[in-house]
Design a protein around this motif. Structure first.
Motif, mmCIF file in Angstrom:
data_model
loop_
_atom_site.group_PDB
_atom_site.id
_atom_site.type_symbol
_atom_site.label_atom_id
_atom_site.label_comp_id
_atom_site.label_asym_id
_atom_site.label_seq_id
_atom_site.Cartn_x
_atom_site.Cartn_y
_atom_site.Cartn_z
ATOM 1 N N ASP A 127 -3.038 37.845 8.302
ATOM 2 C CA ASP A 127 -1.638 38.291 8.319
ATOM 3 C C ASP A 127 -0.715 37.086 8.429
ATOM 4 N N PRO A 128 -0.143 36.625 7.335
ATOM 5 C CA PRO A 128 0.757 35.477 7.419
ATOM 6 C C PRO A 128 2.019 35.816 8.213
ATOM 7 N N VAL A 129 2.447 34.862 9.004
ATOM 8 C CA VAL A 129 3.653 35.017 9.819
ATOM 9 C C VAL A 129 4.681 34.029 9.286
ATOM 10 N N SER A 130 5.912 34.477 9.198
ATOM 11 C CA SER A 130 6.997 33.630 8.706
ATOM 12 C C SER A 130 7.149 32.386 9.588
ATOM 13 N N PRO A 131 7.369 31.223 8.983
ATOM 14 C CA PRO A 131 7.595 30.004 9.771
ATOM 15 C C PRO A 131 8.794 30.127 10.711
ATOM 16 N N THR A 132 9.778 30.901 10.318
ATOM 17 C CA THR A 132 10.941 31.111 11.185
ATOM 18 C C THR A 132 10.534 31.832 12.461
ATOM 19 N N VAL A 133 9.691 32.840 12.324
ATOM 20 C CA VAL A 133 9.221 33.607 13.491
ATOM 21 C C VAL A 133 8.440 32.700 14.426
ATOM 22 N N ILE A 134 7.657 31.801 13.875
ATOM 23 C CA ILE A 134 6.829 30.901 14.682
ATOM 24 C C ILE A 134 7.687 30.019 15.580
ATOM 25 N N ILE A 135 8.859 29.649 15.112
ATOM 26 C CA ILE A 135 9.762 28.809 15.906
ATOM 27 C C ILE A 135 10.675 29.650 16.794
ATOM 28 N N VAL A 136 11.247 30.718 16.231
ATOM 29 C CA VAL A 136 12.270 31.496 16.933
ATOM 30 C C VAL A 136 11.699 32.263 18.131
#
Length: 141
Positions: free
Chosen positions: A35-44
């Protein structure tokens, strides 16, 4: 009246940073899995969690109040739910002064008050300067 030492905020912040780093690492693992997670979500998500946690721990620090009255020890704490504890001196069985490794680095200790009465009637006061904790232990013994 005895208050928590400001250095406890640093200790709690270190714990919060560890939790945020673990959250970031978990999201990175999820990103590389099925399940790929958005890079934005990983930081935010870890960032927002850290900011909210930091605000909460600052409020928690301000909420602690320890008062030695004539016949009892009074402790008030809590952010979302305020809790007051009154311990008559005659119910105190013994008092320990403890320090976890990170607390020792910052010169802090926690006072643990064991009382006669119901189970789980121990009281822990974190974030005291080590010398203040020893003085309190002596005065309450």
């Amino acid at each position: 009246m005895v208050g928590l030492n400001r250095r406890i905020v640093l200790v709690w912040t270190v714990y919060l940073l560890v939790i945020s780093a673990l959250m970031y690492g978990s999201l990175r693992v999820l990103q590389s899995s099925v399940d790929p997670v958005s890079p934005t979500v990983i930081i935010v998500v870890p960032g927002v969690s850290f900011v909210i946690g930091l605000a909460y721990l600052l409020l928690q620090y301000r909420s602690w109040d320890v008062v030695m009255q004539d016949e009892e020890l009074r402790l008030q704490r809590g952010v979302l739910r305020t809790k007051q504890t009154f311990i008559p001196y005659k119910q105190i069985q013994h008092i320990d002064v403890e320090a976890r490794p990170l607390e020792r680095v910052f010169g802090l200790s926690r006072l643990v008050v064991y009382t006669a009465g119901a189970p789980r009637s121990d009281l822990v006061v974190p974030g005291l300067d080590s010398s203040d904790a020893l003085v309190l232990q002596e005065r309450l013994s």
